[in-house]
Design an enzyme around this catalytic site. Structure first.
Site, short mmCIF file in Angstrom:
data_model
loop_
_atom_site.label_atom_id
_atom_site.label_comp_id
_atom_site.label_asym_id
_atom_site.label_seq_id
_atom_site.Cartn_x
_atom_site.Cartn_y
_atom_site.Cartn_z
N ASP A 293 -53.30 112.52 -15.40
CA ASP A 293 -51.86 112.36 -15.20
C ASP A 293 -51.10 113.33 -16.08
OD1 ASP A 293 -49.40 111.45 -14.43
OD2 ASP A 293 -49.50 109.57 -15.53
N GLU A 327 -41.59 114.53 -15.79
CA GLU A 327 -41.67 113.44 -14.81
C GLU A 327 -41.71 112.11 -15.53
OE1 GLU A 327 -43.55 110.37 -12.30
OE2 GLU A 327 -44.32 111.19 -14.14
N GLU A 328 -42.51 112.05 -16.61
CA GLU A 328 -42.84 110.76 -17.22
C GLU A 328 -41.65 110.00 -17.78
OE1 GLU A 328 -45.45 109.29 -16.78
OE2 GLU A 328 -47.14 110.67 -16.61
N HIS A 425 -51.94 106.81 -18.76
CA HIS A 425 -51.07 106.70 -19.95
C HIS A 425 -51.80 106.19 -21.20
CE1 HIS A 425 -47.27 106.20 -17.16
NE2 HIS A 425 -47.94 107.32 -16.95
ZN LIG Z 1 -47.90 111.24 -13.31
#
Ligand SMILES: [Zn+2]
Length: 469
Positions: A293, A327-328, A425
């Protein structure tokens, strides 16, 4: 009328064979073979993960990732490579968090991590009684008399019997995102949230949270606890409702800082004003190295442009790779890209994002009207030899979402999701958990769809109507 149907028929025969006399089947074969035998995505991911590491927005590493990916795109011989400036939030975790609970005067340490955007505890930490709830209704029922001055412990697990783990995530994530904002209304002084993880382990999973419009003085610190520790704490609370929970976190929010989206383009040979984009997000959380991610989506998107070139395909339309920043914890990069695209009147006919991990691709989800979705269903059989034919209507990706119009198509690559939330995450989102072939299959799958959209365009019925008119 008849003239046009004959013309349409002849055209449809012609378009199944490209200028090199290649059928779509053979073009896809070339793309997949090239990715699996001469792909670059895994090598790029190795560097991004192991030489740079976690790339939280506004950090030094995020800046290094911008420079690295720009330099790598410049080596590909694209028509243009540039940086698009964007201001991003800067939040730092600081020193590692500490947490324990006291039972019969014994300290039992637990694994927590601050949620992104949370405030710190004061320097001595925070100690109080802790109340377990499963949702906001339960919180409301307990009311201020049972919550005030305490820590709220949100412990609703991800639903294990859902096949799409993204749906299970969607069913839980409000505890993380809005848990502090809701608990503060009843006078809570801190929040602990069960990690969004289907596995039992010791990794706490961070992620964004928001205080909404809560005044600064009412904001309370918020952290995630590992699934193992959430279970142990829940059991301990059953036999001792008065147990004391302690946590200390040292995070800090700074002023916004400048950063960039990284963009590369192959300019279209026939329709340069029709844009097709592929992308992922360059930022990540800070605990791991962000390999799944969304390092995976970044390197796959970069390889789409390279694989088109290596496969001898000259795009008719302009193909862009966009590596979105932030994005996060803000979506600032995606918002800025869409704003500039609109300002410049750029016609984005198709946008594809990879942001669901570097696992075996299963297909795509499309945000498309029925006509456009039927078009893509016509291509589904081309993907069957690769065992990739899950085509679903609805959903795309956070970064490409802002580009959606009534007539275009935005889509997301859909890899197998069973292991994604084991890593999402958390500190174990690292390079060794990405499989080279799975990553490369994803890059090829994205390239194949881009090849088809480039060749046929979007919404052919509208085009036919235009010809008739
Ligand atoms: Zn992502």
């Amino acid at each position: 009328m008849r003239y046009f149907s004959i013309l349409a028929f002849t055209l449809s025969l012609l378009i199944s064979i490209n200028v090199n006399g290649q059928t779509d089947e053979s073009a896809l074969k070339t793309i997949y073979s090239t990715s699996l035998t001469n792909g670059k995505s895994y090598e790029w991911l190795d560097y991004l993960s192991n030489e740079i590491g976690g790339r939280l927005s506004g950090s030094k590493n995020a800046e290094l990732a911008v420079q690295y990916t720009k330099a790598e795109l410049e080596k590909l011989g694209l028509d243009k490579v540039w940086l698009q400036p964007v201001m991003v939030p800067k939040w730092e975790r600081g020193e590692k968090e500490e947490a324990f609970y006291l039972i019969e005067n014994q300290k039992k340490n637990v694994n927590i991590c601050a949620l992104g955007g949370s405030i710190a505890t004061d320097e001595n930490g925070l100690q109080a009684n802790i109340v377990e709830v499963h949702d906001f209704e339960e919180l409301e029922k307990l009311g201020r008399e049972n919550i005030e001055g305490k820590i709220v412990f949100y412990n609703r697990p991800m639903q294990a019997d859902l096949i799409s783990t993204f749906n299970a995530y969607g069913g839980c994530v409000n505890q993380r995102y809005a848990g502090a904002m809701e608990a503060a209304k009843y006078g809570a002084i801190g929040v602990i949230v069960r990690s969004m993880n289907l596995r039992q382990d010791d990794f706490p999973h961070t992620g964004s949270m928001s205080y909404g419009d809560l005044p600064v003085e009412q904001r309370i610190p918020s952290a995630a606890i590992s699934t193992n520790d959430a279970n142990v704490l829940s059991v301990a609370l059953k036999s001792n409702k008065d147990l004391q929970f302690y946590f200390k976190q040292n995070c800090k929010q700074y002023e916004d800082v400048p950063s960039y989206n990284v963009i590369g383009e192959i300019t279209g040979s026939e329709y340069p004003n029709e844009y097709i984009i592929v992308g992922g997000h360059l930022d990540s959380w800070d605990l791991g190295d962000g390999a799944h991610d969304d390092g995976a989506g970044v390197v796959q998107s970069m390889d789409v442009l390279r694989l088109l070139k290596e496969s001898g395909i000259t795009p008719k339309r302009s193909i862009r790779v966009v590596l979105f920043m932030n994005e996060e914890n803000g979506l600032r990069g995606a918002t800025e890209y869409a704003r500039v695209a609109k300002e410049n009147n750029e016609n984005h006919i198709f946008a594809l994002e990879s942001d669901a991990g570097g696992f075996t691709p299963r297909g795509f989800s499309f945000s498309a009207n029925d006509t456009n979705f039927n078009q893509v269903l016509g291509w589904q059989s081309l993907f069957k030899p690769y065992l990739i034919h899950y085509f679903e209507q609805g959903g795309s990706g956070a970064d490409v979402g802002p580009l959606k119009t009534e007539t275009n198509v935005v889509a997301g690559l859909r890899p197998d999701s069973q292991r994604y939330f084991d890593h999402h995450h958390a500190s174990n989102d690292t390079f060794e958990h990405v499989n080279k072939r799975e990553l490369e299959l994803g890059a090829a799958t994205m390239t194949a769809l881009v090849y088809l959209y480039d060749k046929y365009g979007v919404n052919p019925i509208t085009k036919e109507t235009e010809i008739k008119n």
